[in-house]
Design a protein around this motif. Sequence first.
Motif, mmCIF file in Angstrom:
data_model
loop_
_atom_site.group_PDB
_atom_site.id
_atom_site.type_symbol
_atom_site.label_atom_id
_atom_site.label_comp_id
_atom_site.label_asym_id
_atom_site.label_seq_id
_atom_site.Cartn_x
_atom_site.Cartn_y
_atom_site.Cartn_z
ATOM 1 N N HIS A 82 -7.391 14.640 14.253
ATOM 2 C CA HIS A 82 -7.964 13.925 15.389
ATOM 3 C C HIS A 82 -6.988 12.969 16.066
ATOM 4 C CE1 HIS A 82 -11.604 12.283 17.570
ATOM 5 N NE2 HIS A 82 -11.868 13.567 17.497
ATOM 6 N N PRO A 115 -8.878 16.907 20.343
ATOM 7 C CA PRO A 115 -9.502 15.596 20.186
ATOM 8 C C PRO A 115 -9.484 14.827 21.513
ATOM 9 C CG PRO A 115 -7.999 16.025 18.377
ATOM 10 C CD PRO A 115 -7.816 17.147 19.362
ATOM 11 N N ALA A 116 -10.621 14.279 21.896
ATOM 12 C CA ALA A 116 -10.753 13.491 23.126
ATOM 13 C C ALA A 116 -10.235 14.234 24.368
ATOM 14 C CB ALA A 116 -10.065 12.128 22.987
ATOM 15 N N GLU A 132 -17.466 15.439 13.518
ATOM 16 C CA GLU A 132 -16.584 14.375 13.025
ATOM 17 C C GLU A 132 -17.440 13.189 12.595
ATOM 18 O OE1 GLU A 132 -14.633 14.552 16.871
ATOM 19 O OE2 GLU A 132 -15.282 12.509 17.314
ATOM 20 N N HIS A 180 -21.607 14.705 19.599
ATOM 21 C CA HIS A 180 -21.136 14.439 18.236
ATOM 22 C C HIS A 180 -22.332 14.035 17.380
ATOM 23 C CE1 HIS A 180 -18.108 13.060 21.186
ATOM 24 N NE2 HIS A 180 -17.249 13.674 20.399
ATOM 25 N N HIS A 240 -11.459 21.853 15.726
ATOM 26 C CA HIS A 240 -11.207 20.609 16.459
ATOM 27 C C HIS A 240 -9.889 19.962 15.999
ATOM 28 C CE1 HIS A 240 -12.324 17.378 19.055
ATOM 29 N NE2 HIS A 240 -12.832 16.560 18.171
HETATM 30 ZN ZN ZN Z 1 -13.395 14.584 18.466
#
Ligand code: ZN
Length: 294
Positions: A86, A122-123, A13, A227, A82
């Motif tokens: 997001h 995401p997260a 990302e 990342h 992913h």
């Molecule tokens: Zn992410």
Amino acid sequence: MSSLKNLLTIDIEEWYNFIGDKGAPSFEEWSKCESRVEMLTEKILEILEGYSVTFFILGFIGRQHPQLVKRIHNAGHEIACHGEKHDFVFDLSRQQFREDISRAKKLLEDITGQPCLGYRAPAFSIKKSNLWALEIIREEGFLYDASIFPAVRTAGGGSTRFFKYPHILKLKAGNLVEFPVSSTRLFGVQTVFCGGGFFRFFPRSYIYRNIERINNKDKQPVVIYLHPRDIDPHQPRMKLKPMNRFLYYYGLKEGEAKFRHLVNRYKWWGMGDFAKPYIHGIKSDLPVKEIEKV
Ligand SMILES: [Zn+2]
């Protein structure tokens, strides 16, 4: 040191794909932001030369840079998903979540011509309250998931009640191999020690000690995530809340050297390669969990 192969994952990302802080650009503004993901991914591919690991790619990135997805795939790495935009999974309805992951999966499969087996939220935004998402992940054809954060809650997800090591989740739609992020206990608190901001924050010696404890004592592989922005000290700075600013920007200067050292010190492989013998019924030595008791 350790002879076990550990699981390295890269979440592809941009520096601005941040959720949960109004200081980050909105989805509508993303296309106007400077892109740094291709240049940084090239560096990551160079560091990972000789290994085959897992790249969880955001659909938004795959749409803007299909050649980058091809480049990662041609370098021998696994392309996993992913999601598309997001968003926190718990902010989406079940239908919106289904559309988000199936859109991104199809895009990545169209680019590589290969099935996309794995998903990461995401997260890590799958927690006790939205475990329904795991059922949808399996229904949409994913065979493994890496969205579980078995540590104290972050802005996205997390619960210390999650099982800590790779296991099989028994779902209505079928089995799903689950890869929780590795965590450790620090001053009585369960914390992630080797991913994103945690990787930049903790000293190498502390990270290595924990990897070796998990490998040698628990006989388990370590699951690590990074990342492109974690090795980019020159990324534009967003006006984030103080805590987010700290987690997002601490230790960026040493990120690349730390990552190189980590890669060279241990053996690595991808989640798809780990999961396939379990998916095909060749191996059956992982613990099996019911979804209510993950
Ligand atoms: Zn992410």
